[in-house]
Write a protein that holds these residues in place. Sequence first.
Motif, short mmCIF file in Angstrom:
data_model
loop_
_atom_site.label_atom_id
_atom_site.label_comp_id
_atom_site.label_asym_id
_atom_site.label_seq_id
_atom_site.Cartn_x
_atom_site.Cartn_y
_atom_site.Cartn_z
N LEU A 190 -4.81 4.70 6.38
CA LEU A 190 -4.94 4.26 5.18
C LEU A 190 -4.60 2.71 5.02
N VAL A 194 -7.14 -1.03 2.72
CA VAL A 194 -6.59 -2.30 2.00
C VAL A 194 -6.97 -3.45 2.70
N ASP A 239 0.32 7.74 -0.99
CA ASP A 239 -0.85 8.06 -0.25
C ASP A 239 -2.38 7.68 -0.99
N LYS A 240 -2.31 6.65 -1.69
CA LYS A 240 -3.49 6.19 -2.22
C LYS A 240 -3.45 4.50 -2.01
N PRO A 241 -4.55 3.85 -1.95
CA PRO A 241 -4.47 2.60 -1.06
C PRO A 241 -3.91 1.44 -2.44
N GLY A 242 -3.97 1.41 -3.56
CA GLY A 242 -3.43 0.49 -4.38
C GLY A 242 -1.72 0.78 -4.57
N SER A 243 -1.19 1.84 -4.55
CA SER A 243 0.23 2.13 -4.63
C SER A 243 0.70 2.04 -3.19
N GLU A 245 -0.35 -0.20 -0.94
CA GLU A 245 -0.13 -1.63 -0.45
C GLU A 245 1.40 -2.17 -1.02
N VAL A 246 1.49 -1.54 -2.21
CA VAL A 246 2.76 -1.99 -3.07
C VAL A 246 4.03 -1.36 -2.08
N ILE A 249 4.68 -3.38 1.39
CA ILE A 249 5.11 -4.81 1.41
C ILE A 249 6.63 -4.46 1.09
N ASP A 250 7.07 -3.38 0.33
CA ASP A 250 8.46 -2.88 -0.01
C ASP A 250 9.10 -2.50 1.23
#
Lengths: 269, 269, 269
Positions: A190, A194, A239-243, A245-246, A249-250
């Motif tokens: 995954l 991103v 397990d989806k690219p938008g969340s 990426e968040v 970073i966390d």
Amino acid sequence: MNMKAQTVALLARVRKSAPLVHNITNYVVMNSSANILLALGASPVMAHSLAEIEEMTGIASALVVNIGTIEEIWLEAMLLAGRTANKKGIPVILDPVGSGATAFRTESVRRILDECRVSVLRGNASEVFSLAGSGVKTRGVDSSLSLADAHVDAARGMAGDLGCIVAISGPDDCITDGSRVFSVKNGHPLMTRVTGIGCGLSATVAAFCAVAGKDLLEATVSAFGFYGMCGDMAVKIADKPGSFEVAFIDCLYSAGEGEIAGMLDISAQ
Amino acid sequence: MNMKAQTVALLARVRKSAPLVHNITNYVVMNSSANILLALGASPVMAHSLAEIEEMTGIASALVVNIGTIEEIWLEAMLLAGRTANKKGIPVILDPVGSGATAFRTESVRRILDECRVSVLRGNASEVFSLAGSGVKTRGVDSSLSLADAHVDAARGMAGDLGCIVAISGPDDCITDGSRVFSVKNGHPLMTRVTGIGCGLSATVAAFCAVAGKDLLEATVSAFGFYGMCGDMAVKIADKPGSFEVAFIDCLYSAGEGEIAGMLDISAQ
Amino acid sequence: MNMKAQTVALLARVRKSAPLVHNITNYVVMNSSANILLALGASPVMAHSLAEIEEMTGIASALVVNIGTIEEIWLEAMLLAGRTANKKGIPVILDPVGSGATAFRTESVRRILDECRVSVLRGNASEVFSLAGSGVKTRGVDSSLSLADAHVDAARGMAGDLGCIVAISGPDDCITDGSRVFSVKNGHPLMTRVTGIGCGLSATVAAFCAVAGKDLLEATVSAFGFYGMCGDMAVKIADKPGSFEVAFIDCLYSAGEGEIAGMLDISAQ
């Protein structure tokens, strides 16, 4: 030192000393590279004007050169920054984004490799091997070698010929200085969905190398392991690219000794 | 008017009139500044070409000039935009990113301050005080003053000498026009771990000033208070930088009178 | 073929073949456009240097030209890329960001339309209609037509005169090639509160057109429908702009046949 202890130690040093990492990078990832470095505990700065490049590199602890949206005037800035970093003795990480796709990219990377001492060349296999010239023996796929073995062999050859660490991202990462070879199994597919995750790894390598002292090979391996491990952690959260990426970073911000002890997957070959 | 009522009123005006804020800003934060302005209810536009800068500033309600990744040609655009804004009488917010780090940055900010009437100079303490020239008395740390008092004193001196509002971000923000001084306690250290949050504050100040009429000092203070308060709200939702940034944007969009009444922490000194 | 089946088929083809989409786009949205294309399953590349533009467009399956932060040298790159795409026969999507706001923008778009064969012109109504010159009959608001009907009429006229698909985003999207007209009701107002969502639609149109073969009108309509539908899905997950953007990217990645069957809202007029 074992690689887990090494990684814990380098991460702690990044978080404590917040090394200034000077990035001359592409427009697409400037924001994400800055956020990745900040999450990690490092201090990013982006600057590319010839009017200030020497001064900016001069106060930095590491330099990232990334050709993702390169144009000619930026190449001049990269070369000047590289020479400045060399004079100062700080690590130079080169990310040859898209090398092989156009002649301009391949030649720009070659010029940087020729005119500066690059510490770490970090890319994917097609980018890195696009740079294997006549002087570099890419021994091809020997019938007695698996494809992965052939890659390792070619990477080791390139590292020796270029006199730098060659660090190749892939399903299994391969990092070598021409003699020692490390493999890192951390990381998740995954991460390729991103934008800027690869470029952010180059920035992370810079942060680890900035605090590493002499052994940049082990610092690069630690950076790969920690970064991929944060991907492994993040994919369990999202397990989806938008969340994803968040969450990634966390994890760069919060992951520590416990996760490294349990999840880091580095092996020397 | 008390500052809570003032902040509620200005926020309502931003959301109702969606002022066009022209940003000449750095590559790293263009996306996040645009999203911060949109979440707030303002209308961002980014444009930097000399071929259109006068027309674009000419239709805007406020101008942000941010030198984060400055090069020479961009400085020309900033100066032309600044003069255009002055002719039109709209507020000019100057963010001196990295001033003091290189001579080019410090000199670029000085030229903008010399050749344009800047309404608000917004930065952190080291950036702002890098601009304190011989004409500006930075009275230093008097033995009878705490460090914070010395900062306030120096900021007030700079504001008087420069003839603009000086707005310094920090654990306690300090905003002054040279005579009145305000302090804002809202905001959270996690805001420094996300790139572009400082630059986004400059954009937010521009949006508030765009709808403020004459009292730009109180508009700047309101912007600082509201923005920091959204950081205070967001950190209760997410305490790591990736998810914090997402929550912060959400709070800029959703926070209103109730939160302002309960949380805004502004004091006049 | 009905539009739902068409959309399912094109989406599957994007995900399977991962077409390379070459973007010459604005600084604000480079990161978000790349992430939108990656989430969708396409392969983004950003490149704008005249030193490599022909080679890069030459290996791409579609070209996006977006003038959001245009300057003169970028216009030259856009024209060269457009001509290269025309020679190669790949679709060219033009996003006239801010056309009408400044003469430079309007004239830049006119030059691109004059010197390249554009496949799809995608913008909002004010951008698109700013380009209606003397040769284009914008028949105005006839007393017998509603405003929406007048838009449809003007769009059809422009498409005929320009010889390209005109695709207008709005509460109801209108897509026409000058003879057939489609309307798309999917999409949510919150999409206008996140920067780059419009630009990302242009990139999505490029990805769909890249795999469409001859019927670019239906591919454009499918892209609008799928994209708007992902907005409809995302707003059910998150109704504030920060978290909405994250959810929207997730939906572009995960939405499929089931959602399309239930939610796609396309009609031929």
